[in-house]
Design a protein around this motif. Sequence first.
Motif, PDB file in Angstrom:
ATOM      1  N   THR A 514       0.842  -1.191   0.000  1.00  0.00           N
ATOM      2  CA  THR A 514       0.000   0.000   0.000  1.00  0.00           C
ATOM      3  C   THR A 514       0.878   1.241   0.000  1.00  0.00           C
ATOM      4  O   THR A 514       2.008   1.246   0.500  1.00  0.00           O
ATOM      5  CB  THR A 514      -0.917   0.051   1.231  1.00  0.00           C
ATOM      6  N   GLN A 515       0.311   2.308  -0.541  1.00  0.00           N
ATOM      7  CA  GLN A 515       0.910   3.634  -0.466  1.00  0.00           C
ATOM      8  C   GLN A 515      -0.144   4.557   0.132  1.00  0.00           C
ATOM      9  O   GLN A 515      -1.220   4.731  -0.437  1.00  0.00           O
ATOM     10  CB  GLN A 515       1.332   4.135  -1.850  1.00  0.00           C
ATOM     11  N   THR A 516       0.163   5.119   1.305  1.00  0.00           N
ATOM     12  CA  THR A 516      -0.791   5.954   2.021  1.00  0.00           C
ATOM     13  C   THR A 516      -0.193   7.333   2.238  1.00  0.00           C
ATOM     14  O   THR A 516       0.965   7.460   2.657  1.00  0.00           O
ATOM     15  CB  THR A 516      -1.149   5.345   3.386  1.00  0.00           C
ATOM     16  N   ILE A 517      -0.992   8.351   1.966  1.00  0.00           N
ATOM     17  CA  ILE A 517      -0.577   9.722   2.222  1.00  0.00           C
ATOM     18  C   ILE A 517      -1.775  10.478   2.781  1.00  0.00           C
ATOM     19  O   ILE A 517      -2.912  10.269   2.330  1.00  0.00           O
ATOM     20  CB  ILE A 517      -0.035  10.407   0.945  1.00  0.00           C
ATOM     21  N   GLY A 518      -1.540  11.297   3.778  1.00  0.00           N
ATOM     22  CA  GLY A 518      -2.670  12.011   4.370  1.00  0.00           C
ATOM     23  C   GLY A 518      -2.270  12.852   5.562  1.00  0.00           C
ATOM     24  O   GLY A 518      -1.082  13.062   5.852  1.00  0.00           O
ATOM     25  N   ARG A 540      -7.185  10.660   4.188  1.00  0.00           N
ATOM     26  CA  ARG A 540      -6.034   9.993   3.616  1.00  0.00           C
ATOM     27  C   ARG A 540      -6.428   9.265   2.341  1.00  0.00           C
ATOM     28  O   ARG A 540      -7.594   8.919   2.138  1.00  0.00           O
ATOM     29  CB  ARG A 540      -5.423   9.015   4.610  1.00  0.00           C
ATOM     30  N   GLN A 541      -5.418   9.027   1.521  1.00  0.00           N
ATOM     31  CA  GLN A 541      -5.601   8.259   0.289  1.00  0.00           C
ATOM     32  C   GLN A 541      -4.765   7.002   0.366  1.00  0.00           C
ATOM     33  O   GLN A 541      -3.570   7.051   0.661  1.00  0.00           O
ATOM     34  CB  GLN A 541      -5.189   9.085  -0.927  1.00  0.00           C
ATOM     35  N   ASP A 542      -5.411   5.842   0.108  1.00  0.00           N
ATOM     36  CA  ASP A 542      -4.739   4.542   0.160  1.00  0.00           C
ATOM     37  C   ASP A 542      -4.757   3.907  -1.227  1.00  0.00           C
ATOM     38  O   ASP A 542      -5.824   3.789  -1.848  1.00  0.00           O
ATOM     39  CB  ASP A 542      -5.453   3.610   1.148  1.00  0.00           C
ATOM     40  N   ASP A 543      -3.600   3.507  -1.661  1.00  0.00           N
ATOM     41  CA  ASP A 543      -3.462   2.799  -2.930  1.00  0.00           C
ATOM     42  C   ASP A 543      -2.981   1.392  -2.625  1.00  0.00           C
ATOM     43  O   ASP A 543      -1.858   1.193  -2.146  1.00  0.00           O
ATOM     44  CB  ASP A 543      -2.466   3.527  -3.833  1.00  0.00           C
ATOM     45  N   ARG A 604      -7.150  -1.433  -5.404  1.00  0.00           N
ATOM     46  CA  ARG A 604      -7.860  -0.220  -5.784  1.00  0.00           C
ATOM     47  C   ARG A 604      -7.247   0.972  -5.052  1.00  0.00           C
ATOM     48  O   ARG A 604      -6.436   0.822  -4.146  1.00  0.00           O
ATOM     49  CB  ARG A 604      -9.343  -0.328  -5.447  1.00  0.00           C
ATOM     50  N   THR A 605      -7.674   2.165  -5.426  1.00  0.00           N
ATOM     51  CA  THR A 605      -7.257   3.403  -4.783  1.00  0.00           C
ATOM     52  C   THR A 605      -8.482   4.077  -4.190  1.00  0.00           C
ATOM     53  O   THR A 605      -9.463   4.310  -4.914  1.00  0.00           O
ATOM     54  CB  THR A 605      -6.558   4.350  -5.773  1.00  0.00           C
ATOM     55  N   ASP A 606      -8.430   4.379  -2.893  1.00  0.00           N
ATOM     56  CA  ASP A 606      -9.588   4.940  -2.202  1.00  0.00           C
ATOM     57  C   ASP A 606      -9.192   6.178  -1.414  1.00  0.00           C
ATOM     58  O   ASP A 606      -8.055   6.314  -0.942  1.00  0.00           O
ATOM     59  CB  ASP A 606     -10.186   3.918  -1.224  1.00  0.00           C
ATOM     60  N   LEU A 607     -10.179   7.049  -1.231  1.00  0.00           N
ATOM     61  CA  LEU A 607     -10.039   8.209  -0.360  1.00  0.00           C
ATOM     62  C   LEU A 607     -10.864   7.950   0.893  1.00  0.00           C
ATOM     63  O   LEU A 607     -12.051   7.642   0.811  1.00  0.00           O
ATOM     64  CB  LEU A 607     -10.522   9.482  -1.058  1.00  0.00           C
ATOM     65  N   SER A 608     -10.214   8.045   2.074  1.00  0.00           N
ATOM     66  CA  SER A 608     -10.889   7.775   3.337  1.00  0.00           C
ATOM     67  C   SER A 608     -11.061   9.074   4.124  1.00  0.00           C
ATOM     68  O   SER A 608     -10.112   9.832   4.306  1.00  0.00           O
ATOM     69  CB  SER A 608     -10.084   6.780   4.188  1.00  0.00           C
ATOM     70  N   SER A 609     -12.290   9.286   4.565  1.00  0.00           N
ATOM     71  CA  SER A 609     -12.616  10.426   5.429  1.00  0.00           C
ATOM     72  C   SER A 609     -13.106   9.850   6.755  1.00  0.00           C
ATOM     73  O   SER A 609     -14.182   9.254   6.816  1.00  0.00           O
ATOM     74  CB  SER A 609     -13.691  11.309   4.781  1.00  0.00           C
ATOM     75  N   ILE A 610     -12.292  10.016   7.810  1.00  0.00           N
ATOM     76  CA  ILE A 610     -12.508   9.284   9.046  1.00  0.00           C
ATOM     77  C   ILE A 610     -12.681  10.250  10.218  1.00  0.00           C
ATOM     78  O   ILE A 610     -11.889  11.176  10.399  1.00  0.00           O
ATOM     79  CB  ILE A 610     -11.318   8.349   9.345  1.00  0.00           C
TER      80      ILE A 610
END
Length: 847
Positions: A514-518, A540-543, A604-610
């Motif tokens: 995974t590649q995570t940035i946020g 954050r965005q997780d790929d 997949r690539t997702d945008l997470s709003s937590i």
Amino acid sequence: MRSFLASAVALSSIIAGATVSGGLLAPEAHAQAASSDLIRRVIVQGNERIEARTVESYLLLEPGQPFDPERVDLSLKTLFETGLFADVIIARDGDNLVVQVVENPIINQVIFEGNRAHDDEKLSEEIQAAPRGVFTAARVQADVQRILEVYRRSGRFSVDVTPQYVPLDQNRVDLIFEITEGPVTGVRSINFIGNEVYSDRRLRSEIVTRQSRFWRFFSSNDNYDPDRLEYDRELLRQFYANQGYADFRVVSAVAELTPDQEDFYITFTIDEGEQYDFGEITVETALDKLNSDTLEAIIPIREGTLFRGDLIEDTVDSLTFAAGIAGYAFVDVRPRIERDPETRKVNIVFAIDEGPRVYIERINIVGNTRTLDRVIRREMRISEGDAFNRVLIDQSRNRIRRLGFFEDVEIEENPGSLPDRTEVDVRVTEGPTGEVSFAAGFSSVDSFLLDLNFTERNWRGRGQYIASRIQTSSRQQTIDLRFTEPRFLDRDLVAGLDIFSTRTDFLDIADYETQTIGGSGRIGFPLTDRMNMNLRYTLRQDDVQIRDRDIVIDGNGRIVRDPNFPFFIVSVEPIPDNIPNGGQIVDQCDLANLDRTSLCRQERTDLSSIVGYSFSWDRRNDPIRPTRGFDLGFSQEVAGFGGDVFYVKTEGVATFYRGIWRDIIASLRFSGGYVTAFNDDDLRINNRFFRGGNTFRGFDVAGLGPRDVIIDMDTAGNVTNIRRASNQSSLGGKVYAIGTLELAVPNFLPEEYGIRTSLFTEFGTVGLLDEADRTQEQVFEVTDVNGDVTGYQILRTEDETSLRAAAGLSVFWDSPFGPIRFDFSQILASEEYDRTETFRFSTSTQF
């Protein structure tokens, strides 16, 4: 020293230009006829730096007053007591009063020569002499005694200190202390006379002073120190008092120098007395809101138990605390102790009276060389002008210690300007708050990591927290920046901001990366003194990328298998020649592959709003090394306020502490979590729980929990082996539950080694996948060279939430290079497909 004093007198003579002697009136002054008995003018002579007005301010005579020999004598003494003058003459010249002074020199610099055991900074803190200070022989002599005392406390009794000076222009001098340190005076042996119940060895372990041994090179407790000897007497008294010996006393403590004058023999002569039990324990009080029966129920002493001196102090604290809760800020708890030698019982009456009303006049913060005063004061539960309250004083000390900025915190009360006033001194010793850490870990399989972490918990002395972390390993690369303001908007709010970028390579344990940035923002606030709530928001965005693996499929989209090893064929160069007609080489997650695993759905690539919160409740008796109490934590986060991910994650942890005996402390920790997706969304693999490594000793990172396995069977259907499909087949779980029982135990090594040990056992489980996250079970035939079936291989997901357990030993070493931790583990319960490890270590360096 005599030669130095003589030199100092000579120095004054040189400065004055002639030898003068202090006196009441010069003889020639008596020969002059006075025209009047009143002083017309005061004339100051000989002053260079000090203004004449300053000299006149010390006189008890002024123009217009009559000449009074008594006042002249008192004025002379007053001028000498200032320490500003080497000599003073007060004479009468007609109607004038002439004051002739010789000023003491000013110290230009203080120099230490020959000091190796103590640096210049240490010695400068002990003496009064300082640059721009006044040079006097008396002060220098006092400083010599202070330096001698410093060296004697460190065991150097043959030290010699010789003060010298170098005259300079403008009435200045350089002050030099020539030091001959001499050898360290150790303790050759410690002996006890009169002890029958406890051996010499046991009593030696109860005192601070140690016998000199070659391995104690990190400690100075084996150097003879008379002050430490007095402290040892008190420690012996406390030890025996806590074992029931209420009549114990130290008859004498004698230190004798050895014939070679290199060490001391120390002999304690003691009288143990008889052992007592607690007798009748009662509480007497005339205060309306306090009930004696209720108070007796809360005290920790029980009749018939072994007498312990520290329980009396604990009872006084408990009763004071109870009175404070009832609204009595001023109480006086006095224990009346009656010993009965015949029954060997100690009867105690705790008398509670309303004490004198005392108010806090001033709060002084002492010792904070880096931390700002307001950072400490805001942790105080009392303020200047408040009524003095012992309970709030103790709470304030614990809150300051909980900051983690100080090695030691002591609060003392001193008399104020009035009988009903007191000053509170908060004495702190600054400790290291920054940390540059280097961590390394090993496992029985392949784990190795390097972690560089910079942390400062008291940035600029304002209590602000900053951290930057760079981690690299075969598994993960992380850059993490954090900032926390503990007093946001100057209110009781904690605010923080985090920015992170992480690349996680789980190809070796779960076949994905995974590649995570946020970034995230958080704010916290107290609910009570011991309860806190934190709110946070993360974007954050997780790929997620599944391993690229080429396979061969036939014209129907099914994987072509090797008959001897019925799993997919990895494409190599040259291209395999057994590609069937209509077949092709594709990636394992290509849609054309109808046999792709459930893991392929995670790519997949997702945008997470937590949005999340956490709650903590701390009831430990000590925030650093607790021996009683507990702390609880509970947190939840919800993803779905925008973005592409929808889940709810809940976690909780509870730790209980209990001191069993001396240095034996038990702690029991329970932790658990559950995560589930909603809104018809799949739970991504990187949002599941992976446990192992530091979170479950004895198992590798992600070493336990659901995993794709291969089951070998013979032709009769008997299972012959179960193994991991690969080391990359960990799938994580939706739930975990882990318990840890840890017992800090003494290791009987010298305390100066800084080595602590604990025994531990960890037990728990991870699992509970959704059906959609399981790999569909597939059965393959295994054939021999003749094409005959010799067995079967089954590929499926194992999700047994069975108990895993490990036990072992943890060793903590406060080494000169920083804290180091070693974990040795033994597996007690596991599944065949789990990944285990037997050893791990980490280290860090503080500044």
